[in-house]
Write a protein that holds these residues in place. Structure first.
Motif, mmCIF file in Angstrom:
data_model
loop_
_atom_site.group_PDB
_atom_site.id
_atom_site.type_symbol
_atom_site.label_atom_id
_atom_site.label_comp_id
_atom_site.label_asym_id
_atom_site.label_seq_id
_atom_site.Cartn_x
_atom_site.Cartn_y
_atom_site.Cartn_z
ATOM 1 N N ARG A 1 0.840 -1.199 0.000
ATOM 2 C CA ARG A 1 0.000 0.000 0.000
ATOM 3 C C ARG A 1 0.876 1.250 0.000
ATOM 4 O O ARG A 1 1.961 1.262 0.583
ATOM 5 C CB ARG A 1 -0.921 -0.004 1.231
ATOM 6 C CG ARG A 1 -2.073 -0.986 1.114
ATOM 7 C CD ARG A 1 -3.120 -0.746 2.200
ATOM 8 N NE ARG A 1 -4.341 -1.484 1.908
ATOM 9 C CZ ARG A 1 -4.622 -2.688 2.396
ATOM 10 N NH1 ARG A 1 -3.757 -3.285 3.206
ATOM 11 N NH2 ARG A 1 -5.753 -3.282 2.073
ATOM 12 N N THR A 2 0.363 2.282 -0.652
ATOM 13 C CA THR A 2 1.038 3.571 -0.670
ATOM 14 C C THR A 2 0.274 4.534 0.218
ATOM 15 O O THR A 2 -0.845 4.255 0.657
ATOM 16 C CB THR A 2 1.106 4.112 -2.106
ATOM 17 O OG1 THR A 2 -0.223 4.186 -2.640
ATOM 18 C CG2 THR A 2 1.952 3.206 -2.991
ATOM 19 N N SER A 3 0.869 5.657 0.486
ATOM 20 C CA SER A 3 0.244 6.628 1.391
ATOM 21 C C SER A 3 -0.213 7.859 0.597
ATOM 22 O O SER A 3 0.572 8.427 -0.173
ATOM 23 C CB SER A 3 1.245 7.050 2.469
ATOM 24 O OG SER A 3 0.651 7.965 3.358
ATOM 25 N N PRO A 4 -1.489 8.270 0.738
ATOM 26 C CA PRO A 4 -2.515 7.626 1.560
ATOM 27 C C PRO A 4 -3.021 6.351 0.896
ATOM 28 O O PRO A 4 -3.082 6.278 -0.334
ATOM 29 C CB PRO A 4 -3.617 8.693 1.643
ATOM 30 C CG PRO A 4 -3.454 9.482 0.390
ATOM 31 C CD PRO A 4 -1.991 9.506 0.097
ATOM 32 N N PRO A 5 -3.423 5.354 1.677
ATOM 33 C CA PRO A 5 -3.839 4.063 1.105
ATOM 34 C C PRO A 5 -5.255 4.141 0.522
ATOM 35 O O PRO A 5 -6.028 5.048 0.837
ATOM 36 C CB PRO A 5 -3.800 3.132 2.314
ATOM 37 C CG PRO A 5 -4.114 4.031 3.480
ATOM 38 C CD PRO A 5 -3.475 5.348 3.154
ATOM 39 N N ASP A 6 -5.564 3.189 -0.331
ATOM 40 C CA ASP A 6 -6.934 3.046 -0.824
ATOM 41 C C ASP A 6 -7.793 2.420 0.266
ATOM 42 O O ASP A 6 -7.303 1.715 1.164
ATOM 43 C CB ASP A 6 -6.969 2.139 -2.056
ATOM 44 C CG ASP A 6 -6.128 2.678 -3.196
ATOM 45 O OD1 ASP A 6 -5.885 3.906 -3.203
ATOM 46 O OD2 ASP A 6 -5.722 1.883 -4.056
ATOM 47 N N LEU A 7 -9.102 2.649 0.166
ATOM 48 C CA LEU A 7 -10.043 1.988 1.069
ATOM 49 C C LEU A 7 -10.252 0.538 0.617
ATOM 50 O O LEU A 7 -10.106 0.207 -0.557
ATOM 51 C CB LEU A 7 -11.381 2.722 1.074
ATOM 52 C CG LEU A 7 -11.364 4.209 1.443
ATOM 53 C CD1 LEU A 7 -12.779 4.757 1.450
ATOM 54 C CD2 LEU A 7 -10.687 4.424 2.793
ATOM 55 N N GLY A 8 -10.624 -0.306 1.558
ATOM 56 C CA GLY A 8 -10.924 -1.696 1.242
ATOM 57 C C GLY A 8 -9.710 -2.594 1.309
ATOM 58 O O GLY A 8 -8.612 -2.192 1.693
ATOM 59 N N ALA A 9 -9.940 -3.847 0.912
ATOM 60 C CA ALA A 9 -8.909 -4.878 1.055
ATOM 61 C C ALA A 9 -7.889 -4.867 -0.068
ATOM 62 O O ALA A 9 -6.816 -5.458 0.061
ATOM 63 C CB ALA A 9 -9.574 -6.256 1.134
ATOM 64 N N TYR A 10 -8.202 -4.198 -1.206
ATOM 65 C CA TYR A 10 -7.309 -4.207 -2.357
ATOM 66 C C TYR A 10 -6.698 -2.837 -2.598
ATOM 67 O O TYR A 10 -7.389 -1.829 -2.596
ATOM 68 C CB TYR A 10 -8.070 -4.617 -3.620
ATOM 69 C CG TYR A 10 -8.519 -6.051 -3.654
ATOM 70 C CD1 TYR A 10 -7.657 -7.064 -4.034
ATOM 71 C CD2 TYR A 10 -9.828 -6.388 -3.312
ATOM 72 C CE1 TYR A 10 -8.069 -8.389 -4.084
ATOM 73 C CE2 TYR A 10 -10.259 -7.705 -3.358
ATOM 74 C CZ TYR A 10 -9.376 -8.705 -3.742
ATOM 75 O OH TYR A 10 -9.796 -10.011 -3.785
ATOM 76 N N GLN A 11 -5.410 -2.819 -2.806
ATOM 77 C CA GLN A 11 -4.735 -1.618 -3.273
ATOM 78 C C GLN A 11 -4.907 -1.516 -4.795
ATOM 79 O O GLN A 11 -4.836 -2.542 -5.493
ATOM 80 C CB GLN A 11 -3.256 -1.661 -2.905
ATOM 81 C CG GLN A 11 -2.471 -0.421 -3.283
ATOM 82 C CD GLN A 11 -2.825 0.812 -2.459
ATOM 83 O OE1 GLN A 11 -3.471 0.695 -1.421
ATOM 84 N NE2 GLN A 11 -2.430 1.988 -2.947
ATOM 85 N N SER A 12 -5.137 -0.328 -5.311
ATOM 86 C CA SER A 12 -5.463 -0.177 -6.733
ATOM 87 C C SER A 12 -4.349 -0.662 -7.647
ATOM 88 O O SER A 12 -4.603 -1.069 -8.776
ATOM 89 C CB SER A 12 -5.789 1.281 -7.055
ATOM 90 O OG SER A 12 -4.729 2.136 -6.650
ATOM 91 N N ALA A 13 -3.124 -0.646 -7.186
ATOM 92 C CA ALA A 13 -2.018 -1.140 -8.012
ATOM 93 C C ALA A 13 -2.153 -2.618 -8.331
ATOM 94 O O ALA A 13 -1.532 -3.128 -9.249
ATOM 95 C CB ALA A 13 -0.691 -0.886 -7.297
ATOM 96 N N ALA A 14 -3.003 -3.300 -7.562
ATOM 97 C CA ALA A 14 -3.161 -4.747 -7.744
ATOM 98 C C ALA A 14 -4.385 -5.065 -8.599
ATOM 99 O O ALA A 14 -4.958 -6.132 -8.496
ATOM 100 C CB ALA A 14 -3.305 -5.426 -6.378
ATOM 101 N N PHE A 15 -4.792 -4.125 -9.449
ATOM 102 C CA PHE A 15 -5.961 -4.347 -10.306
ATOM 103 C C PHE A 15 -5.738 -5.586 -11.163
ATOM 104 O O PHE A 15 -4.662 -5.774 -11.744
ATOM 105 C CB PHE A 15 -6.180 -3.123 -11.182
ATOM 106 C CG PHE A 15 -7.599 -2.987 -11.666
ATOM 107 C CD1 PHE A 15 -8.629 -2.778 -10.763
ATOM 108 C CD2 PHE A 15 -7.907 -3.036 -13.015
ATOM 109 C CE1 PHE A 15 -9.929 -2.630 -11.212
ATOM 110 C CE2 PHE A 15 -9.205 -2.894 -13.450
ATOM 111 C CZ PHE A 15 -10.221 -2.680 -12.553
ATOM 112 N N PRO A 16 -6.730 -6.489 -11.277
ATOM 113 C CA PRO A 16 -6.513 -7.769 -11.976
ATOM 114 C C PRO A 16 -6.356 -7.599 -13.473
ATOM 115 O O PRO A 16 -6.851 -6.633 -14.055
ATOM 116 C CB PRO A 16 -7.779 -8.567 -11.648
ATOM 117 C CG PRO A 16 -8.815 -7.530 -11.393
ATOM 118 C CD PRO A 16 -8.093 -6.385 -10.737
#
Length: 505
Positions: free
Chosen positions: A489-504
């Motif tokens: 996660r980066t700061s500030p982090p995304d909400l929820g269980a997934y960080q946006s960088a991990a988009f499938p």
């Protein structure tokens, strides 16, 4: 004379009708057409019957034909069986002189029950062919099935013919206790990744024992089956981050119907039940799907907090997590599709959820993503204090109008707080409990009624990207360094269980 003429004409009609060739057939010339050239039967466990698969056979000619033989290449020794237009033939293996009318079709239904020893030892595939006719007119359709070896755990039959049972909440149910010194399976309290496990009935963890699931363990539950962690017993799920979509290091709990038709059907098995007084539970990297209730937590020993991390729960007929007066620390949890609530914390307790995605896209009008209550019907006493229910950097969303529900009884404490959360609550309410913009005691930095833009809700892919209103809206103070799939996660982090960088992909 006229009477004789009429009789003569009538006789001619009888003669011509007896010579009609409408229902005469010719032998098939080998020009049949098929709905597929290979029938892939989904993976099955050894000696467990498969689902039923369909092949359609077409006669495209202008003639009614007779197919001399339809048979399995391995004949009566084949592990496949068929019905042909409702006929069973010779043990479902060989059929003679099958009629197929012009421009018509027939259905063949195929099943199998095979042992691992029947399969090819290098790829564990069991194969055969359906043969239509022979010689120059021979046509074939391939049959392929993957056979999995497995450890089967089930209630033993007693000398009087009844099944072994265990007691769950005062009621006897078909079940058995796992044995660390079983004569056949060895230590049944240790689930490894060497073979999948298939459970019939409830597998019980005895008092003062711990059941452990190693990374990569696969557990398949038969209908109405489950896992029961008894009083003073413990559950340890030690999954790990996976690097592929095969979830090779996750611990996976699901039903035992392996056909693709059953991939997302709720209610195929019962639940993981934590008995009152059970203790020292830890769950990491668990994927659980298609149960009635995923984790059913019944007032465990409150001297220890249940750790639930990096866990996915999908397609439960009632609840993803149902907790009664429990103490839970949840991180990177994703729940979607539940008939009643994705997360329901009732009869008080103490809860902290951080970077979780609680979504509920169940097709109904009365389900919630999150339900909180400090009471329970039929309980003694009827209320219990909700010491804390805190949600940090979470997404609480779904297809309903209001996905967040508070069921507060004033006879017991009811303490809750949402910090930096995206929340769906569309009703205009004068209830003081739902004043998301002005009630700073309970709500801080709430994003209200904005679509988080999940990647694909129907496929339970609740990842977000940088266009989501949940992007970079988390509070650094609550940040968990890695998301549910191990992305930083980066700061500030995304909400929820997934960080946006991990988009499938």
């Amino acid at each position: 004379m006229r009477q004789y003429f009429i009789l003569f004409i009538f006789g001619l009609l009888i003669t011509f009708s007896s010579c009609r060739t409408d229902f005469d057939t010719v032998v098939s010339s080998g020009n049949l057409k098929f709905s597929r050239d290979t029938v892939y039967l989904d993976t099955v466990f050894k000696n467990i019957g498969s689902g039923t698969y369909q092949l359609k056979v077409y006669n495209t000619s202008k003639d009614d034909i007779s197919i001399p033989t339809i048979q399995l290449k391995n004949g009566l020794n084949s592990k496949y069986r068929m019905t042909v237009d409702g006929m069973s033939g010779n043990n479902g293996k060989i059929f003679k002189d099958v009629t197929l009318l012009s421009k018509d079709s027939l259905y063949i239904f195929i099943e199998t029950t095979a042992d691992i020893t029947d399969a090819n030892p290098t790829d564990f595939l069991y194969t055969d062919q359906i043969q239509f006719d022979s010689g120059a007119n021979l046509q074939e359709v391939n049959l392929i099935t993957l056979i999995q070896d497995a450890v089967f755990l089930y209630p033993q039959q007693k000398p009087d013919g009844t099944k072994e049972k265990i007691i769950i909440e005062g009621k006897p149910v078909d079940g058995f206790y796992l044995n660390e010194n079983d004569a056949v399976n060895g230590n049944e309290l240790l689930f490894t990744n060497q073979k999948p496990y298939v459970i019939y009935g409830f597998a019980g963890v005895p008092e003062n024992k711990t059941v452990t699931f190693q990374a990569g363990a696969r557990v398949f539950f038969h209908a109405n089956s489950g896992l029961y962690v008894d009083n003073k017993a413990s559950l340890q799920i030690n999954g790990a981050v996976s690097t592929t979509n095969k979830l090779e290091n996750e611990v996976v709990f699901e039903g035992d119907r392996l056909e693709s038709l059953y991939d997302n059907i709720p209610g195929q098995w019962n639940s993981v039940i934590f008995a009152k007084g059970s203790k020292n539970h830890s769950i990491n990297h668990l994927t659980l799907k298609n149960a009635i209730t995923g984790l059913n937590i019944k007032s465990p020993d409150n001297s220890s907090t249940i750790e639930i991390k990096n866990t996915q729960i999908y397609n439960c007929a009632e609840y993803g997590i149902l907790a009664q007066n429990a103490y839970i620390n949840g991180e990177n949890i994703v729940i979607n599709y539940a008939g009643f609530a994705s997360l329901s914390c009732v009869y008080g307790g103490n809860y902290l959820f951080t970077h979780c995605t609680f979504n509920n896209n169940w097709q109904g009008s009365s389900q919630f993503a999150v339900n909180l209550s400090n009471s329970m019907a039929g309980a003694t006493p009827p209320t219990n204090p909700l010491i804390q229910a805190t949600f940090n950097n979470c997404i609480i969303y779904g297809s309903g109008t209001n996905e967040f529900n508070l069921n507060k009884n004033t006879n017991a404490a009811f303490v809750y707080q949402l910090n930096n959360c995206l929340l769906k609550f569309n009703s205009s309410s004068t209830n003081p409990d739902y004043q998301f913009k002005t009630d700073t005691e309970h709500y801080n930095q709430i994003i209200l009624n904005e679509n988080p833009k999940f990647y694909n809700v129907n496929q339970n892919k609740l990842n977000i990207n940088t266009t989501s209103p949940a992007f970079a809206k988390g509070n650094q103070a609550y940040m968990i360094p890695l998301d549910i799939i191990g992305a930083s996660r980066t700061s500030p982090p995304d909400l929820g269980a997934y960080q946006s960088a991990a988009f499938p992909k």
